[in-house]
Design a protein around this motif. Structure first.
Motif, PDB file in Angstrom:
ATOM      1  N   PHE A  64       0.814  -1.211   0.000  1.00 23.38           N
ATOM      2  CA  PHE A  64       0.000   0.000   0.000  1.00 23.38           C
ATOM      3  C   PHE A  64       0.852   1.267   0.000  1.00 23.38           C
ATOM      4  O   PHE A  64       0.307   2.374  -0.029  1.00 23.38           O
ATOM      5  N   HIS A 191      -4.126 -11.237 -12.435  1.00 15.88           N
ATOM      6  CA  HIS A 191      -3.814 -10.915 -11.033  1.00 15.88           C
ATOM      7  C   HIS A 191      -3.231  -9.510 -10.919  1.00 15.88           C
ATOM      8  O   HIS A 191      -3.537  -8.772  -9.966  1.00 15.88           O
ATOM      9  N   ALA A 194      -6.081  -7.008 -11.166  1.00 13.84           N
ATOM     10  CA  ALA A 194      -6.856  -6.969  -9.918  1.00 13.84           C
ATOM     11  C   ALA A 194      -6.100  -6.217  -8.827  1.00 13.84           C
ATOM     12  O   ALA A 194      -6.693  -5.407  -8.090  1.00 13.84           O
ATOM     13  N   ASN A 195      -4.780  -6.459  -8.718  1.00 14.40           N
ATOM     14  CA  ASN A 195      -3.984  -5.744  -7.728  1.00 14.40           C
ATOM     15  C   ASN A 195      -3.956  -4.248  -8.024  1.00 14.40           C
ATOM     16  O   ASN A 195      -4.029  -3.417  -7.106  1.00 14.40           O
ATOM     17  N   THR A 196      -3.874  -3.902  -9.307  1.00 12.95           N
ATOM     18  CA  THR A 196      -3.869  -2.483  -9.679  1.00 12.95           C
ATOM     19  C   THR A 196      -5.185  -1.815  -9.324  1.00 12.95           C
ATOM     20  O   THR A 196      -5.202  -0.652  -8.875  1.00 12.95           O
ATOM     21  N   VAL A 197      -6.288  -2.515  -9.514  1.00 15.44           N
ATOM     22  CA  VAL A 197      -7.597  -1.950  -9.162  1.00 15.44           C
ATOM     23  C   VAL A 197      -7.692  -1.695  -7.657  1.00 15.44           C
ATOM     24  O   VAL A 197      -8.188  -0.642  -7.214  1.00 15.44           O
ATOM     25  N   VAL A 198      -7.182  -2.629  -6.840  1.00 15.27           N
ATOM     26  CA  VAL A 198      -7.198  -2.449  -5.383  1.00 15.27           C
ATOM     27  C   VAL A 198      -6.337  -1.242  -4.992  1.00 15.27           C
ATOM     28  O   VAL A 198      -6.741  -0.400  -4.168  1.00 15.27           O
ATOM     29  N   ILE A 199      -5.143  -1.153  -5.565  1.00 16.08           N
ATOM     30  CA  ILE A 199      -4.255  -0.023  -5.259  1.00 16.08           C
ATOM     31  C   ILE A 199      -4.901   1.284  -5.669  1.00 16.08           C
ATOM     32  O   ILE A 199      -4.826   2.298  -4.951  1.00 16.08           O
ATOM     33  N   CYS A 201      -8.131   1.967  -5.835  1.00 17.10           N
ATOM     34  CA  CYS A 201      -9.207   2.299  -4.891  1.00 17.10           C
ATOM     35  C   CYS A 201      -8.651   2.927  -3.615  1.00 17.10           C
ATOM     36  O   CYS A 201      -9.177   3.936  -3.123  1.00 17.10           O
ATOM     37  N   PHE A 202      -7.588   2.344  -3.077  1.00 21.84           N
ATOM     38  CA  PHE A 202      -6.995   2.922  -1.870  1.00 21.84           C
ATOM     39  C   PHE A 202      -6.332   4.270  -2.171  1.00 21.84           C
ATOM     40  O   PHE A 202      -6.315   5.157  -1.303  1.00 21.84           O
TER      41      PHE A 202
END
Length: 395
Positions: A64, A191, A194-199, A201-202
């Motif tokens: 993060f 993958h 998906a990790n880029t989308v989570v990053i 959002c944060f």
């Protein structure tokens, strides 16, 4: 003893109410046991303690940290927009509504095009799969322009008939590409997405709180930099802000503009999967001298499809657009506001991409801008010393 307590209570009842900051300041000033002059060891201990805590905090953030970096970059870029909105529109609870509006707009700008691209990419991937299956059954016919080549025609025709016109050659070529490895690569890419989308959002969440802090956060940061680094630290801060905003305008926005303009030529020329090629060109054009590779690949695909003239026209048009943007627009947007030479910008971008990944698009130019500022400090001092020596009267 009880009389002392009662007298203390009476005296406390007459003290006016203080704010939280005033109470903290009063509590700190009431400590009489600490000496007025602290020993040098205490300063070193405090510095080491602060650095250790900051390092452990960054280490604890894990992946993060990237969201924190992108949130800070977006906050630097979006703060002028926040100031403009606050002057034009002041709704109730503006300190929450305005940051929420900016973050929502950024989310829509990313979510809507990405959703459209994912749907289009899925459809075009299905068409690509059908084309591969059809090529495995009937082969790939020779394009018309192949027989008109001025040189190397016989060798190219022989290779095409052996590997592409013959269905068995197509199947052998596809088998050499190792479909299992391709599927594993696609899974890895999934993958990563998906990790880029989570990053992302944060990063948007961090952006909301940074914009909500607003001017108070900027004032605290300015005071911290002034106490820590002095006046030159504030100059470095301005250089950093200018480098981030210049990188956003000169790399991301110009790259997207190049992708849109060249992508229109793909559609006109009848390129296969023009949407994916346009997206690939836009992403590659964010890095100087890399967009030409995407244009060359796209022009080659158009030529292979059967239109040699269209492929050449798209290649020439794309390289002209890239040349104008890389040599005239980008240097002004990136280095103009911070007086950074284009060579420093180019080295910062390429080195930043290699070292830091996608974040290097901003980290690289920022570090080079700060390094150039330090160089200017040193060279101005040296020039000033030389002028002072040269101005001395002869003995």
């Amino acid at each position: 003893m009880f009389s002392r307590i009662s007298s203390w209570c009476k005296s406390e009842s007459t003290v006016p109410s203080l704010s939280r900051d005033e109470e903290d300041g009063a509590a700190l000033s009431s400590v009489k046991q600490q000496p007025s002059a602290r020993p040098p060891f205490q300063y070193w201990a405090q510095g080491v303690f602060a650095v250790c805590i900051a390092g452990l905090a960054l280490f604890t953030l894990g992946r993060f940290r990237l969201a924190l970096v992108w949130g800070g970059v977006l906050a630097i870029v979006c703060w002028p927009i926040m100031q403009w909105l606050s002057r034009k529109w002041s709704p109730k609870h503006a300190e929450t509504v305005l940051p929420l509006a900016v973050v929502s707009a950024i989310a829509l700008v990313f979510v809507i095009p990405v959703s459209f691209l994912i749907g289009s990419a899925a459809g075009e991937a299905q068409e690509g799969g059908k084309w591969i299956r059809q090529a495995g059954e009937t082969g790939v016919p020779e394009p018309v322009w192949l027989s008109k080549l001025p040189w190397g025609r016989a060798q190219i025709e022989h290779w095409w008939q052996t590997n592409l016109s013959n269905p068995e050659g197509v199947r052998a070529l596809v088998h050499k590409l190792n479909p299992e490895q391709a599927l594993a690569t696609l899974e890895h890419v999934g993958h990563g997405v998906a990790n880029t989308v989570v990053i992302l959002c944060f990063a948007l969440l961090i952006l909301f709180f940074l914009l909500r802090g607003g001017q108070k956060l900027i004032d605290h940061l300015n005071l911290f930099i002034l106490r820590l680094l002095g006046a030159r630290g504030q100059m470095a801060q301005k250089q950093l802000v200018g480098a981030v905003r210049g990188a956003m305008a000169g790399l991301v926005l110009v790259g997207l503009g190049e992708g849109v303009i060249i992508g229109v030529s793909y559609v006109i020329a009848g390129a296969p999967q023009p949407l994916l090629l346009g997206l690939f060109t836009a992403l590659a054009s964010m890095i100087p001298m890399v967009g030409g590779v995407a244009v060359a690949i796209s022009a080659l695909l158009i030529a292979v499809k059967g239109s040699l003239g269209a492929g050449i026209a798209v290649g020439v048009f794309g390289f002209v657009i890239l040349f104008l943007a890389d040599h005239f627009i980008r240097p002004v947007l990136i280095g103009g506001s911070i007086r950074l030479p284009f060579v420093w910008v180019l080295l910062g971008i390429l080195g930043g991409i290699e070292t830091w990944g996608l974040s290097g698009l901003f980290i690289g130019p920022v570090l080079m801008a700060l390094a150039h500022l330090i160089w200017r400090f040193g060279s101005m001092r040296a020039n000033g010393a030389g002028e002072m020596i040269g101005c001395q009267p002869e003995q």
